[in-house]
Design a protein around this motif. Structure first.
Motif: not given
Length: 341
Positions: A282-297
């Motif tokens: 198992p491993y984690a896939v994350v949705l990161v909310e950047l400081a600029e307000g957009v999100r990135f997998v």
């Protein structure tokens, strides 16, 4: 339907490519036999589907509702646990291609035929067959084989539709375009911190990102250790991933801003399935909310998957996963700043 000379051509191709001959033997074999939908056709799934697509047709609501025709395949999906009646033939075929180095896969097209509407309460059954395997083909992605399956979907024992699905299983080609040049240049000019040991998976068989005219600039930025966000020239809306036009106002013009690298984990999932040679679940896939307000997998490195938490502050880093491939990943901020980890 065959044409004159086709059997001879197939035999010649099999002789020239022994693997193709082995793959061709799977044609006509069952991929799923006597499959059964895990759920009856139901109103909640129809509602979720329509909300996701923004489809407000009244045909999908009320006591006489039908299911959207394009949901045909949705009722046959096996989820994480798969189908008990799945044939081993399809898995064996894919394993044969994996062993031959065709470890990457891309869906190429889908054809559906709708014979009668599905309604809440219908019980779904289906059969699938391996319809065809192509000769070895060379594409911009790489060299491999097109595999086509055909599924017959029934409701209450009556044929409701057919679903034909085609994938390309291929060995990735070495990139020679602008993005690859940028990767090589960045590798020569700036040392990349080696994080491969902290990234889930094994090197050497990683799926390669598809670089096209709409996202080449993004990957060129990554090669230079810059995470670039598109900014609409019309309304200023930021967008990531990259798109050919603004999803807020429709304007085609844009420029870019560079992400600061600061962010927080907005959400995450722990992947247990499917197993793939390049990754070690198992491993984690994350949705990161950047400081600029957009999100990135992406992935969080430096901590086990159990330590990943929603709201965790993270910092952008760049990881070389193969000689000519760099990926943006994130590290918990407390490790970057020297806090307890």
């Amino acid at each position: 339907m065959t044409t004159p000379g086709e059997p001879g051509r197939a035999a010649g191709a099999a002789e020239a490519d022994p693997l193709y001959g082995r793959l061709k033997a799977y044609e006509g074999r069952a991929a799923v036999a006597a499959g059964r939908g895990k759920d009856l056709v139901n109103a909640p799934m129809i509602r979720h589907w329509c909300e996701a697509l923004g489809d407000t047709s009244p045909a999908y609501e009320g006591p006489d509702a039908i299911a959207p025709p394009t949901m045909l395949q949705a009722w046959t999906m096996g989820g994480l646990s798969g189908h008990a009646d799945r044939s081993e033939a399809y898995d064996d075929l894919l394993a044969l291609l994996d062993d031959a180095g065709c470890t990457s896969v891309v869906a190429t097209d889908c054809e559906q035929e709708y014979l009668r509407p599905l309604r809440p309460g219908d019980e779904i059954t289906f059969d699938a067959v391996i319809e065809s395997v192509s000769e070895r083909k060379t594409t911009r992605l790489g060299s491999g084989y097109f595999v086509t399956t055909r599924m017959a979907v029934r409701a209450g024992g009556r044929l409701a539709g057919t679903h034909r699905f085609r994938i390309l299983k291929y060995r990735p080609a070495r990139r020679r375009g602008p993005a690859a040049t940028a990767v090589r240049k960045a590798r020569d000019e700036e040392p990349v911190r080696e994080l491969a040991r902290e990234q889930p998976g094994r090197q050497g068989s990683r799926p390669r990102p598809v670089v096209n005219r709409d996202n080449a600039g993004f990957w060129e930025g990554v090669a230079r250790h810059r995470l670039l966000i598109q900014r609409c020239a019309g309304c200023g809306t930021l967008r990531l991933p990259w798109l050919p036009g603004c999803n807020a106002c429709g304007a085609p013009g844009w420029d870019t801003v560079e992400a600061s690298g600061e962010g927080t984990v907005h959400s995450y999932v722990v992947m247990h399935h499917p197993r793939f040679p390049a990754f070690d679940p198992p491993y984690a896939v994350v949705l990161v909310e950047l400081a600029e307000g957009v999100r990135f997998v992406s992935n969080v490195v430096g901590v086990p998957y159990r330590a990943v938490r929603i709201g965790m502050p993270v910092r952008l880093e760049f990881q070389r996963v193969e000689e000519d491939m760099v990926l943006p990943v994130f590290r918990p901020l407390e490790q970057v700043t020297g806090g307890a980890g």
